[in-house]
Design a protein around this motif. Sequence first.
Motif, PDB file in Angstrom:
ATOM      1  N   MET A  45       0.854  -1.180   0.000  1.00  0.00           N
ATOM      2  CA  MET A  45       0.000   0.000   0.000  1.00  0.00           C
ATOM      3  C   MET A  45       0.896   1.239   0.000  1.00  0.00           C
ATOM      4  SD  MET A  45      -2.713  -1.102   3.006  1.00  0.00           S
ATOM      5  CE  MET A  45      -2.910   0.576   3.442  1.00  0.00           C
ATOM      6  N   SER A  46       0.367   2.325  -0.529  1.00  0.00           N
ATOM      7  CA  SER A  46       1.101   3.585  -0.499  1.00  0.00           C
ATOM      8  C   SER A  46       0.106   4.730  -0.579  1.00  0.00           C
ATOM      9  CB  SER A  46       2.092   3.662  -1.669  1.00  0.00           C
ATOM     10  OG  SER A  46       2.877   4.815  -1.551  1.00  0.00           O
ATOM     11  N   SER A  47       0.592   5.894  -0.273  1.00  0.00           N
ATOM     12  CA  SER A  47      -0.277   7.066  -0.300  1.00  0.00           C
ATOM     13  C   SER A  47       0.519   8.266  -0.785  1.00  0.00           C
ATOM     14  CB  SER A  47      -0.836   7.330   1.099  1.00  0.00           C
ATOM     15  OG  SER A  47      -1.460   8.581   1.145  1.00  0.00           O
ATOM     16  N   ASN A  48      -0.065   8.976  -1.745  1.00  0.00           N
ATOM     17  CA  ASN A  48       0.584  10.201  -2.212  1.00  0.00           C
ATOM     18  C   ASN A  48       0.663  11.253  -1.111  1.00  0.00           C
ATOM     19  OD1 ASN A  48       1.132   9.333  -4.810  1.00  0.00           O
ATOM     20  ND2 ASN A  48      -0.849   9.989  -5.589  1.00  0.00           N
ATOM     21  N   SER A  49      -0.295  11.227  -0.194  1.00  0.00           N
ATOM     22  CA  SER A  49      -0.272  12.226   0.885  1.00  0.00           C
ATOM     23  C   SER A  49       0.965  12.043   1.763  1.00  0.00           C
ATOM     24  CB  SER A  49      -1.549  12.165   1.719  1.00  0.00           C
ATOM     25  OG  SER A  49      -1.716  10.909   2.306  1.00  0.00           O
ATOM     26  N   TRP A  50       1.406  10.807   1.990  1.00  0.00           N
ATOM     27  CA  TRP A  50       2.622  10.582   2.779  1.00  0.00           C
ATOM     28  C   TRP A  50       3.851  11.096   2.036  1.00  0.00           C
ATOM     29  CZ3 TRP A  50       2.502   9.806   7.719  1.00  0.00           C
ATOM     30  CH2 TRP A  50       1.384   9.199   8.292  1.00  0.00           C
ATOM     31  N   LEU A  51       3.883  10.880   0.728  1.00  0.00           N
ATOM     32  CA  LEU A  51       5.010  11.392  -0.072  1.00  0.00           C
ATOM     33  C   LEU A  51       5.029  12.920  -0.043  1.00  0.00           C
ATOM     34  CD1 LEU A  51       4.777   9.030  -3.170  1.00  0.00           C
ATOM     35  CD2 LEU A  51       6.532   9.009  -1.385  1.00  0.00           C
ATOM     36  N   GLU A  52       3.870  13.523  -0.194  1.00  0.00           N
ATOM     37  CA  GLU A  52       3.799  14.981  -0.174  1.00  0.00           C
ATOM     38  C   GLU A  52       4.131  15.535   1.209  1.00  0.00           C
ATOM     39  OE1 GLU A  52       0.172  16.394  -1.943  1.00  0.00           O
ATOM     40  OE2 GLU A  52       0.618  15.394  -3.846  1.00  0.00           O
ATOM     41  N   LEU A  53       3.743  14.817   2.259  1.00  0.00           N
ATOM     42  CA  LEU A  53       4.097  15.247   3.601  1.00  0.00           C
ATOM     43  C   LEU A  53       5.615  15.286   3.777  1.00  0.00           C
ATOM     44  CD1 LEU A  53       3.281  16.096   6.442  1.00  0.00           C
ATOM     45  CD2 LEU A  53       3.106  13.653   7.031  1.00  0.00           C
ATOM     46  N   TYR A 121      -5.043  29.551  -0.734  1.00  0.00           N
ATOM     47  CA  TYR A 121      -5.872  29.352   0.466  1.00  0.00           C
ATOM     48  C   TYR A 121      -7.354  29.558   0.147  1.00  0.00           C
ATOM     49  CZ  TYR A 121      -7.845  30.040   5.086  1.00  0.00           C
ATOM     50  OH  TYR A 121      -8.628  29.944   6.200  1.00  0.00           O
ATOM     51  N   ASN A 122      -7.661  30.661  -0.531  1.00  0.00           N
ATOM     52  CA  ASN A 122      -9.063  30.978  -0.829  1.00  0.00           C
ATOM     53  C   ASN A 122      -9.707  29.964  -1.757  1.00  0.00           C
ATOM     54  OD1 ASN A 122      -9.053  33.243   0.801  1.00  0.00           O
ATOM     55  ND2 ASN A 122      -8.525  34.640  -0.865  1.00  0.00           N
ATOM     56  N   SER A 123      -8.936  29.391  -2.658  1.00  0.00           N
ATOM     57  CA  SER A 123      -9.497  28.429  -3.601  1.00  0.00           C
ATOM     58  C   SER A 123      -9.510  27.003  -3.039  1.00  0.00           C
ATOM     59  CB  SER A 123      -8.710  28.449  -4.916  1.00  0.00           C
ATOM     60  OG  SER A 123      -7.412  27.920  -4.724  1.00  0.00           O
ATOM     61  N   GLY A 124      -8.838  26.792  -1.906  1.00  0.00           N
ATOM     62  CA  GLY A 124      -8.768  25.439  -1.351  1.00  0.00           C
ATOM     63  C   GLY A 124      -7.962  24.515  -2.240  1.00  0.00           C
ATOM     64  N   GLU A 125      -6.949  25.055  -2.879  1.00  0.00           N
ATOM     65  CA  GLU A 125      -6.142  24.308  -3.852  1.00  0.00           C
ATOM     66  C   GLU A 125      -5.594  23.012  -3.245  1.00  0.00           C
ATOM     67  OE1 GLU A 125      -2.433  25.151  -6.904  1.00  0.00           O
ATOM     68  OE2 GLU A 125      -2.732  26.469  -5.188  1.00  0.00           O
ATOM     69  N   VAL A 126      -5.746  21.947  -3.996  1.00  0.00           N
ATOM     70  CA  VAL A 126      -5.292  20.619  -3.581  1.00  0.00           C
ATOM     71  C   VAL A 126      -4.350  20.096  -4.644  1.00  0.00           C
ATOM     72  CG1 VAL A 126      -6.042  18.268  -3.025  1.00  0.00           C
ATOM     73  CG2 VAL A 126      -7.477  20.196  -2.393  1.00  0.00           C
ATOM     74  N   SER A 127      -3.418  19.267  -4.231  1.00  0.00           N
ATOM     75  CA  SER A 127      -2.476  18.652  -5.154  1.00  0.00           C
ATOM     76  C   SER A 127      -3.221  17.898  -6.251  1.00  0.00           C
ATOM     77  CB  SER A 127      -1.570  17.689  -4.389  1.00  0.00           C
ATOM     78  OG  SER A 127      -0.826  16.903  -5.268  1.00  0.00           O
ATOM     79  N   SER A 128      -2.652  17.879  -7.424  1.00  0.00           N
ATOM     80  CA  SER A 128      -3.277  17.161  -8.535  1.00  0.00           C
ATOM     81  C   SER A 128      -3.062  15.653  -8.421  1.00  0.00           C
ATOM     82  CB  SER A 128      -2.729  17.671  -9.870  1.00  0.00           C
ATOM     83  OG  SER A 128      -1.331  17.456  -9.935  1.00  0.00           O
ATOM     84  N   SER A 129      -2.214  15.212  -7.507  1.00  0.00           N
ATOM     85  CA  SER A 129      -1.999  13.781  -7.282  1.00  0.00           C
ATOM     86  C   SER A 129      -3.193  13.190  -6.540  1.00  0.00           C
ATOM     87  CB  SER A 129      -0.743  13.546  -6.445  1.00  0.00           C
ATOM     88  OG  SER A 129       0.393  14.050  -7.091  1.00  0.00           O
ATOM     89  N   GLY A 132      -3.652  13.565  -2.728  1.00  0.00           N
ATOM     90  CA  GLY A 132      -2.666  14.566  -2.339  1.00  0.00           C
ATOM     91  C   GLY A 132      -3.180  15.522  -1.277  1.00  0.00           C
ATOM     92  N   LEU A 133      -2.281  16.314  -0.749  1.00  0.00           N
ATOM     93  CA  LEU A 133      -2.593  17.254   0.330  1.00  0.00           C
ATOM     94  C   LEU A 133      -3.013  18.611  -0.217  1.00  0.00           C
ATOM     95  CD1 LEU A 133       0.448  16.510   2.665  1.00  0.00           C
ATOM     96  CD2 LEU A 133      -1.861  15.579   2.840  1.00  0.00           C
ATOM     97  N   ILE A 134      -3.571  19.430   0.671  1.00  0.00           N
ATOM     98  CA  ILE A 134      -3.849  20.814   0.300  1.00  0.00           C
ATOM     99  C   ILE A 134      -2.506  21.528   0.115  1.00  0.00           C
ATOM    100  CG2 ILE A 134      -6.131  20.990   1.349  1.00  0.00           C
ATOM    101  CD1 ILE A 134      -4.822  22.198   3.823  1.00  0.00           C
ATOM    102  N   LEU A 135      -2.465  22.510  -0.767  1.00  0.00           N
ATOM    103  CA  LEU A 135      -1.191  23.125  -1.138  1.00  0.00           C
ATOM    104  C   LEU A 135      -0.859  24.412  -0.405  1.00  0.00           C
ATOM    105  CD1 LEU A 135      -1.137  22.525  -4.990  1.00  0.00           C
ATOM    106  CD2 LEU A 135       0.119  21.330  -3.207  1.00  0.00           C
ATOM    107  N   TRP A 136      -1.847  25.109   0.147  1.00  0.00           N
ATOM    108  CA  TRP A 136      -1.524  26.409   0.721  1.00  0.00           C
ATOM    109  C   TRP A 136      -0.535  26.330   1.888  1.00  0.00           C
ATOM    110  CZ3 TRP A 136      -2.491  27.615   5.714  1.00  0.00           C
ATOM    111  CH2 TRP A 136      -3.496  26.923   6.376  1.00  0.00           C
ATOM    112  N   PRO A 137      -0.513  25.273   2.721  1.00  0.00           N
ATOM    113  CA  PRO A 137       0.491  25.262   3.792  1.00  0.00           C
ATOM    114  C   PRO A 137       1.932  25.247   3.249  1.00  0.00           C
ATOM    115  CG  PRO A 137      -1.251  23.708   4.320  1.00  0.00           C
ATOM    116  CD  PRO A 137      -1.465  24.161   2.899  1.00  0.00           C
TER     117      PRO A 137
END
Length: 193
Positions: A45-53, A121-129, A132-137
């Motif tokens: 198993m794997s998760s893009n969110s862990w890679l992005e973190l 932040y205003n758009s709630g932009e999220v990774s295209s993966s 994936g995680l939210i991008l504003w942080p």
Amino acid sequence: MSALLALSRTIDRINEFIGRYVAWLIFLAVVVSAGNAIIRKAFNMSSNSWLELQWYLFGGAFMLAAAYTLQQNEHIRIDIVYGAFSRRVQHWIDLLGHIFFLMPFVILMIFYFIPYVRLSYNSGEVSSSAGGLILWPAKLILLIGFLLLGIQGVSEIIKKIAVIRGDMPDPNPPMSLEELADQEVAMAEARND
């Protein structure tokens, strides 16, 4: 000048505190990376969110420690020409470099990152993966890193002017290789005591 030097010392303390503790983000990135690898191999198993973190943590460590690195005079520079000059000329080179290269670049980056972070932040932009995680942080970390680098640049300019004027001793006096080795041995002995 004493008020400016007090401001410089305050900036140095803030960035030193941040720089020393942000190093733990590298450790966390390694833990996340190892955990992700173990889960991927053991459970397929794997998760893009862990890679992005991992990227967030490493990027955070890099950006948030940039000001501390400048304060410690540890940024990479090419000493072929710089090292041939007297220490006074080196201080002038550093001062002019901070004023005409570092500060305009930092100001430009801050100017462009503020709307970039706000829009994300205003758009709630999220990774295209997928997953994936939210991008504003991550974008906010970049902005904060440049803000810290900018205030440290102000501190370095104040210190360079003070050193050139003779209002303070050189915080990074040149040392021979033997003196550097002796200093490292003394620091290691102090840590062991």
